[in-house]
Design a protein around this motif. Structure first.
Motif, PDB file in Angstrom:
ATOM      1  N   THR A   1       0.833  -1.194   0.000  1.00  0.00           N
ATOM      2  CA  THR A   1       0.000   0.000   0.000  1.00  0.00           C
ATOM      3  C   THR A   1       0.865   1.240   0.000  1.00  0.00           C
ATOM      4  O   THR A   1       1.973   1.255   0.530  1.00  0.00           O
ATOM      5  CB  THR A   1      -0.904   0.021   1.241  1.00  0.00           C
TER       6      THR A   1
ATOM      7  N   ASP B   1      -2.425   4.352   3.208  1.00  0.00           N
ATOM      8  CA  ASP B   1      -2.303   4.182   4.656  1.00  0.00           C
ATOM      9  C   ASP B   1      -3.003   5.321   5.396  1.00  0.00           C
ATOM     10  O   ASP B   1      -3.713   5.091   6.378  1.00  0.00           O
ATOM     11  CB  ASP B   1      -0.829   4.130   5.060  1.00  0.00           C
TER      12      ASP B   1
ATOM     13  N   GLU C   1      -6.321   4.986   7.748  1.00  0.00           N
ATOM     14  CA  GLU C   1      -6.324   5.478   9.131  1.00  0.00           C
ATOM     15  C   GLU C   1      -7.508   6.408   9.357  1.00  0.00           C
ATOM     16  O   GLU C   1      -8.184   6.345  10.389  1.00  0.00           O
ATOM     17  CB  GLU C   1      -5.018   6.208   9.435  1.00  0.00           C
TER      18      GLU C   1
END
Length: 269
Positions: free
Chosen positions: A2, A7, A11
């Motif tokens: 990724t 990421d 998140e």
């Protein structure tokens, strides 16, 4: 593997999911999660700027990554979490709970932004908190809209991503989903739908920017504006859904975007 942007967006989706699912979250935990969300959004926005993505498009892309992960509950779970209520009483309780949640997010977000407004060196970080509030409020309202469809037994066809897009589009237009409309699932994934979502998110962002002010004025304004907007949305959606299906409904198997977590305590309403 990724990318850093993926990421950051994952998140963001995880933090929004926690804020939306935790109806009983206390103020301190909500502030902590919103603060983390603001930081994650700042990182995601930085990656988007590097790719030349405009703010409105970035905001819509981030939200469409969040929408399929929202913990939408089926009718049986909703009744369990709301003390066995059914029909209009259950819908009323869902609206009260959602309005309470968006009010709390507005109060916390407004207070965070107000604190930064009062401290000039931190002013540049204030927009990240406003974006965080915007996304969380939108997520709470889309979840409410989807769960009202469960209560009123209006089935939205398609897979999880298609249903999420349909609910997000309905939120952008402030109305219920019409599952009988030709190509309703594919329409929700089209360019016009993404434009409508982007425009609604930017209008919501603009509303939250009005809460920037010193001391507690931001908290008061943020909470009041969010509560009024959530109730207005719910009234419009419920009017649409009543026209499509009369209550009460039978306990048929229900669709959901993601399975509800087990063992969740009932909502206080």
């Amino acid at each position: 593997m990724t990318s850093a942007a993926d990421d950051s967006n994952n998140e963001v989706a995880d933090l929004v999911g926690k804020l939306v699912a935790s109806e009983e979250t206390d103020g301190a935990e909500r502030r902590r999660l919103l603060g983390r969300l603001g930081g994650a959004l700042a990182r995601s926005a930085g990656k988007a700027r590097q790719r030349g993505v405009g703010r409105g498009r970035w905001l819509a892309d981030v939200f469409m990554n969040i929408a399929p992960r929202l913990p939408v509950r089926d009718l049986e779970t909703l009744r369990e979490h709301h003390y066995g209520l059914t029909g209009e009483q259950l819908a009323d309780d869902l609206v009260r709970t959602a309005a309470k949640a968006t009010t709390a997010v507005g109060a916390v977000g407004g207070a965070l932004a107000a604190a930064e407004f009062a401290a000039p060196p931190l002013l540049l970080s204030a927009p990240a908190q406003i974006v965080a509030e915007t996304l969380v409020v939108a997520a709470i309202e889309v979840k409410l809209l989807a769960e009202l469809h469960e209560v009123y037994d209006v089935r939205v066809p398609g897979n999880g991503t298609q249903r999420a897009a349909a609910f997000a589009l309905a939120w952008s237009k402030q109305r219920g989903v019409n599952p009988l409309a030709p190509g309703s699932a594919t329409l929700a994934l089209g360019t016009a739908a993404k434009t409508a979502l982007r425009n609604r998110l930017m209008r919501t962002l603009g509303r939250h920017l009005t809460t920037l002010g010193p001391f507690l004025t931001g908290a008061v304004a943020g909470g009041a504006l969010n509560r009024a907007a959530t109730k207005k949305l719910a009234a419009a959606v419920r009017a649409d859904l009543r026209r499509q299906r009369a209550l009460p409904r039978s306990d048929a198997p229900a669709s959901e975007l993601t399975p509800p977590s087990s063992g969740k305590p009932p909502a206080s309403g």
